[in-house]
Each structure stands twice: as structure tokens, then as C-alpha cells.
Design an enzyme around this catalytic site. Sequence first.
Site, PDB file in Angstrom:
ATOM      1  CE  LYS A 167      -4.373   1.156   2.517  1.00  0.00           C
ATOM      2  NZ  LYS A 167      -5.150   0.948   3.516  1.00  0.00           N
TER       3      LYS A 167
HETATM    4  O1  G3P Z   1      -7.967   1.831   5.338  1.00  0.00           O
HETATM    5  C1  G3P Z   1      -7.917   3.171   4.823  1.00  0.00           C
HETATM    6  C2  G3P Z   1      -9.647   3.625   5.234  1.00  0.00           C
HETATM    7  O2  G3P Z   1     -10.172   2.988   4.785  1.00  0.00           O
HETATM    8  C3  G3P Z   1      -9.503   4.492   6.262  1.00  0.00           C
HETATM    9  O3  G3P Z   1     -10.866   4.720   6.793  1.00  0.00           O
HETATM   10  O4  G3P Z   1     -12.624   5.366   8.383  1.00  0.00           O
HETATM   11  O5  G3P Z   1     -10.210   5.944   8.809  1.00  0.00           O
HETATM   12  O6  G3P Z   1     -11.412   7.009   7.126  1.00  0.00           O
HETATM   13  P1  G3P Z   1     -11.239   5.764   7.808  1.00  0.00           P
END
Ligand code: G3P
Length: 221
Positions: free
Chosen positions: A87
Site C-alpha cells: 500500500k
Molecule cells: O484503510 C483506509 C480507510 O478505509 C480508512 O478509513 O474510516 O479511517 O476514514 P477511515
Amino acid sequence: MKFFIDTANLAQIKEANDFGILDGVTTNPSLMAKEGITGEENILKHYVDICNIVEGDVSAEVISTDFDGIIREGEALAKLHKNIVVKVPMIKDGIKAIKYFSKKGIKTNCTLVFSAGQAILAAKAGATYISPFLGRLDDISFDGIELIKQIVHIFRVQNYQTQILAASIRSPLHIVKCAEAGADVITSPLDSILALLKHPLTDIGLEKFIADHNKGKKISE
Ligand code: G3P
């Protein structure tokens, strides 16, 4: 549409895998820290533990922001397990690194994508996945689902092979809207996936079926 779980919590990964609908896992440094996984050795071991639970792609994020550092970290991560996807952040050196990994046959997930222009660049570089963060766009009053629709349209018109991995999912409705928009993959916390099961009429209907079945049993006894 594939279902990935967005967590580093092994119990939740096992639960989603046992549920039978899991195609992969995404993690990020914040999710690792949330589980108390710190230190390079522990983090690498945790990725292997995740790969041993799920038969599918597992995104492991680099921390470096310079080309050489991203390559060094990414190659070490890719060696951990055949299902590791490196990633890489959406920055200039990240795009260069994605091109490098693509030539070497190492799978990549370009993360922190918030615009169609960024998605196009990552696809041009040969990313396996791009991760538009739709919940974080919603948080600042931009429509995350509209971005998913726009990227799906562009990738179809341009015949890009990069898969659209909708991330930062916050609700079951996000998952439904991503399916409608044509996302290739969603990555979601477990609670939003399980919330897809729920409908009050299902609960009422099931309760009545069981009650009627039991009434029938009493009559025949
Ligand atoms: O893994 C990346 C993403 O899904 C993060 O989500 O909820 O931290 O915006 P969030």
C-alpha cells in the site's frame, strides 16, 4: 464486488472469514496502532498472521515517503507472503514506486486517493488497486459516492485494469451505493458488513414462521 475487511483486529478478521464472504483485508498504520501493534518486527509478524487467516489480498502500508524508502519497505513487505499488496501513498514518489513495483510484478494499492485525477495517475502507473476514501470526503461535505461513480466511468472508458477499492466506508448504505456505482471492491469495518443482514421485516417474518411451525407441532402431538 469483492468484500475486504478494513481492520488489523485478528478476531474480527476471523469472524468475517468464517462468515464466508471475505475476499481480502486492508490495514493502515492507524489500524495497526489501534490494535497495539508497534515495532517493525511485531508489525511484520502481524501481517503474516493476517495472511494465514484469509485466502486473499492483504494490503500492508509503507511508511516511507521517498522513492528509495518506499521500494525498500515494499520489497520487504512483498516477501512476507504471496498475498501481500504493497500500500503506497498518493504522492509523486509513490507513483514512481507503483510503476517500479508494477514492472516487477509486485501488487500495489494506491492509498489516500481523493480525486479522479489522482486515480488516473495511479492507474497509468499500473496500480493493482486504488483506494478512494469516500467517508473522509463525506466528512468535509464532498460526495464520496459521486467520486466512485466518476472513477468507475473513467476506468471503463479508458479500459484501465486497475481495480477501484472503495475505502473509508462508514455504513451499510455506503456498501450498497458502491455496488450500484460499480466499485470492484469495498473495504469496510465488520459492523457495516454485518449491518447488511438487518431488516426488521426479516426478524418479524422469521419469528412468525418459527411460531407457526411450533403451533403445528403442538396440534400433531
Ligand atoms: O484503510 C483506509 C480507510 O478505509 C480508512 O478509513 O474510516 O479511517 O476514514 P477511515
